[in-house]
Scaffold this motif. Structure first.
Motif, mmCIF file in Angstrom:
data_model
loop_
_atom_site.group_PDB
_atom_site.id
_atom_site.type_symbol
_atom_site.label_atom_id
_atom_site.label_comp_id
_atom_site.label_asym_id
_atom_site.label_seq_id
_atom_site.Cartn_x
_atom_site.Cartn_y
_atom_site.Cartn_z
ATOM 1 N N ALA A 172 2.242 10.261 -2.777
ATOM 2 C CA ALA A 172 1.299 11.281 -2.310
ATOM 3 C C ALA A 172 -0.133 10.852 -2.603
ATOM 4 O O ALA A 172 -1.036 11.030 -1.779
ATOM 5 C CB ALA A 172 1.600 12.613 -2.983
ATOM 6 N N TYR A 173 -0.334 10.257 -3.782
ATOM 7 C CA TYR A 173 -1.668 9.759 -4.158
ATOM 8 C C TYR A 173 -2.104 8.644 -3.206
ATOM 9 O O TYR A 173 -3.247 8.617 -2.738
ATOM 10 C CB TYR A 173 -1.620 9.240 -5.594
ATOM 11 C CG TYR A 173 -2.938 8.708 -6.110
ATOM 12 C CD1 TYR A 173 -3.829 9.541 -6.782
ATOM 13 C CD2 TYR A 173 -3.291 7.363 -5.926
ATOM 14 C CE1 TYR A 173 -5.029 9.052 -7.250
ATOM 15 C CE2 TYR A 173 -4.496 6.877 -6.389
ATOM 16 C CZ TYR A 173 -5.363 7.717 -7.055
ATOM 17 O OH TYR A 173 -6.567 7.248 -7.517
ATOM 18 N N VAL A 174 -1.192 7.737 -2.919
ATOM 19 C CA VAL A 174 -1.487 6.608 -2.024
ATOM 20 C C VAL A 174 -1.869 7.112 -0.641
ATOM 21 O O VAL A 174 -2.838 6.657 -0.034
ATOM 22 C CB VAL A 174 -0.270 5.657 -1.930
ATOM 23 C CG1 VAL A 174 -0.474 4.634 -0.828
ATOM 24 C CG2 VAL A 174 -0.051 4.961 -3.266
ATOM 25 N N LEU A 175 -1.111 8.065 -0.128
ATOM 26 C CA LEU A 175 -1.367 8.597 1.201
ATOM 27 C C LEU A 175 -2.711 9.317 1.268
ATOM 28 O O LEU A 175 -3.412 9.254 2.274
ATOM 29 C CB LEU A 175 -0.239 9.544 1.615
ATOM 30 C CG LEU A 175 1.125 8.884 1.870
ATOM 31 C CD1 LEU A 175 2.196 9.946 2.090
ATOM 32 C CD2 LEU A 175 1.049 7.937 3.069
ATOM 33 N N SER A 177 0.609 -9.753 3.597
ATOM 34 C CA SER A 177 0.713 -8.297 3.731
ATOM 35 C C SER A 177 1.688 -7.903 4.844
ATOM 36 O O SER A 177 2.284 -6.825 4.809
ATOM 37 C CB SER A 177 -0.662 -7.685 4.015
ATOM 38 O OG SER A 177 -1.083 -7.956 5.335
ATOM 39 N N ILE A 178 1.838 -8.768 5.842
ATOM 40 C CA ILE A 178 2.780 -8.518 6.924
ATOM 41 C C ILE A 178 4.220 -8.689 6.424
ATOM 42 O O ILE A 178 5.119 -7.939 6.794
ATOM 43 C CB ILE A 178 2.515 -9.459 8.109
ATOM 44 C CG1 ILE A 178 1.128 -9.167 8.709
ATOM 45 C CG2 ILE A 178 3.589 -9.343 9.174
ATOM 46 C CD1 ILE A 178 0.677 -10.178 9.743
ATOM 47 N N LYS A 179 4.403 -9.665 5.544
ATOM 48 C CA LYS A 179 5.747 -9.979 5.034
ATOM 49 C C LYS A 179 6.190 -9.030 3.923
ATOM 50 O O LYS A 179 7.339 -8.602 3.889
ATOM 51 C CB LYS A 179 5.754 -11.414 4.506
ATOM 52 C CG LYS A 179 7.059 -11.854 3.855
ATOM 53 C CD LYS A 179 6.953 -13.281 3.366
ATOM 54 C CE LYS A 179 8.231 -13.730 2.649
ATOM 55 N NZ LYS A 179 8.415 -13.022 1.363
ATOM 56 N N GLU A 180 5.284 -8.704 3.015
ATOM 57 C CA GLU A 180 5.648 -7.924 1.830
ATOM 58 C C GLU A 180 5.609 -6.423 2.104
ATOM 59 O O GLU A 180 4.994 -5.965 3.072
ATOM 60 C CB GLU A 180 4.698 -8.257 0.673
ATOM 61 C CG GLU A 180 4.711 -9.719 0.253
ATOM 62 C CD GLU A 180 6.041 -10.154 -0.339
ATOM 63 O OE1 GLU A 180 6.821 -9.282 -0.763
ATOM 64 O OE2 GLU A 180 6.309 -11.364 -0.371
ATOM 65 N N ARG A 181 6.225 -5.657 1.204
ATOM 66 C CA ARG A 181 6.246 -4.208 1.341
ATOM 67 C C ARG A 181 5.774 -3.505 0.070
ATOM 68 O O ARG A 181 6.075 -2.332 -0.135
ATOM 69 C CB ARG A 181 7.669 -3.746 1.693
ATOM 70 C CG ARG A 181 8.078 -4.099 3.130
ATOM 71 C CD ARG A 181 7.234 -3.340 4.144
ATOM 72 N NE ARG A 181 7.556 -3.711 5.516
ATOM 73 C CZ ARG A 181 6.918 -4.636 6.211
ATOM 74 N NH1 ARG A 181 5.911 -5.293 5.637
ATOM 75 N NH2 ARG A 181 7.261 -4.919 7.453
ATOM 76 N N ASP A 182 5.052 -4.207 -0.787
ATOM 77 C CA ASP A 182 4.498 -3.565 -1.970
ATOM 78 C C ASP A 182 3.381 -2.619 -1.545
ATOM 79 O O ASP A 182 2.888 -2.668 -0.409
ATOM 80 C CB ASP A 182 3.983 -4.610 -2.965
ATOM 81 C CG ASP A 182 2.855 -5.439 -2.395
ATOM 82 O OD1 ASP A 182 1.691 -5.112 -2.659
ATOM 83 O OD2 ASP A 182 3.136 -6.406 -1.645
ATOM 84 N N VAL A 183 2.941 -1.767 -2.443
ATOM 85 C CA VAL A 183 1.997 -0.708 -2.090
ATOM 86 C C VAL A 183 0.672 -1.264 -1.560
ATOM 87 O O VAL A 183 0.122 -0.753 -0.577
ATOM 88 C CB VAL A 183 1.759 0.244 -3.291
ATOM 89 C CG1 VAL A 183 1.118 -0.488 -4.463
ATOM 90 C CG2 VAL A 183 0.918 1.433 -2.867
ATOM 91 N N TYR A 201 -2.362 2.897 -9.640
ATOM 92 C CA TYR A 201 -2.953 2.026 -10.659
ATOM 93 C C TYR A 201 -2.920 0.596 -10.152
ATOM 94 O O TYR A 201 -2.126 0.247 -9.284
ATOM 95 C CB TYR A 201 -2.204 2.125 -12.001
ATOM 96 C CG TYR A 201 -0.802 1.569 -11.951
ATOM 97 C CD1 TYR A 201 -0.550 0.211 -12.213
ATOM 98 C CD2 TYR A 201 0.284 2.386 -11.641
ATOM 99 C CE1 TYR A 201 0.728 -0.310 -12.159
ATOM 100 C CE2 TYR A 201 1.568 1.875 -11.578
ATOM 101 C CZ TYR A 201 1.783 0.533 -11.837
ATOM 102 O OH TYR A 201 3.053 0.022 -11.774
ATOM 103 N N THR A 202 -3.794 -0.241 -10.665
ATOM 104 C CA THR A 202 -3.797 -1.665 -10.295
ATOM 105 C C THR A 202 -3.612 -2.570 -11.505
ATOM 106 O O THR A 202 -3.070 -3.661 -11.381
ATOM 107 C CB THR A 202 -5.109 -2.052 -9.585
ATOM 108 O OG1 THR A 202 -6.227 -1.648 -10.386
ATOM 109 C CG2 THR A 202 -5.214 -1.378 -8.224
#
Length: 245
Positions: free
Chosen positions: A2-5, A159-165, A12-13
């Protein structure tokens, strides 16, 4: 989620149980040659050093045509990648497993021409001319930086390959930027007429992103002044909330 959206950035980073450190000489390369590092807070510098040390340990650095890979090469090349991913949670850029360093321009079998640098996702290799890499940092306001350009390609494809946040946020915002430019003809024409971005950036969407990231890093004030809509999309894509940006 929800925070990301809502905020379009990771919750956090930087969250580490232990921080890796650079040795005295490695740290001096950052202090003497890397402007972005010098602008960070004390806490951010520790996080940056940890990421550079981790990145160096994760990649194979290979010298070609007589190049002897030095700590300075490892630190400054790694710092370039870490700078661009400093707002990401996952900073390793998994599509890169090795970094190949030539003394000058090298012959590429991709198109049978001489290159200053290239990213080969099939071989998971980032290839750089050390001479041209150094030139990229000699003038920090000409919007031409080989290291930034090639790492931008790697981050984009990763970024196209991965699915991390961070990759998901990046991909979503890049699509928003693409839609913005396709729908807003006046902005697109202004970009073309301004000559602020070098012409090579209009080759394709990958070159466009790599070129605008060079401008974003080297002349953020001018970028923000001329093209605020594009600037803030890039800022969000990279989660780049640091001094001067």
């Amino acid at each position: 989620m929800a925070y990301v959206l809502k905020y379009r950035k990771p919750f956090y980073t930087h969250l580490y149980f232990t921080l890796k450190k650079l040795n005295k000489n490695q740290k001096s390369f950052l202090e003497n040659h890397f402007v972005f590092y010098k602008k960070l807070t004390r806490k951010q510098k520790k996080h940056f050093e940890h990421r550079v040390a981790s990145f160096i340990n994760d990649k194979d650095f290979i010298g070609r045509d007589g190049v002897v890979v030095t700590d300075k090469m490892k630190v400054l090349i790694s710092a370039t990648g870490i700078m661009l991913t400093f707002g990401f949670r996952d900073f390793y850029i998994g599509l890169i497993s090795k970094i190949v360093i030539y003394p000058t321009r090298f012959f590429s079998k991709i198109n049978n021409e001489y290159h200053k640098g290239e990213f080969n996702p099939k071989l998971k290799a980032l290839v750089l001319s050390w001479e041209d890499f150094k030139l990229g940092y000699e003038d920090s306001h000409d919007n031409v930086n080989l290291g930034i350009h090639e790492f931008a390609h790697a981050i984009h494809l990763n970024s196209i390959k991965e699915r991390d946040v961070s990759s998901t946020i990046f991909s979503d915002l890049f699509q928003e930027l693409t839609d913005l430019l396709s729908q807003k003809e006046s902005l697109r024409l202004k970009l073309l007429d301004s000559e602020y971005f070098r012409a090579y950036g209009y080759t394709n969407q990958f070159e466009f992103f790599a070129v605008i990231v060079e401008n974003f890093i080297e002349t953020p004030d001018e970028f923000r002044s001329q093209f605020p809509e594009v600037y803030y999309k890039v800022k969000q894509m990279l989660n780049f909330n640091f001094l001067g940006y």
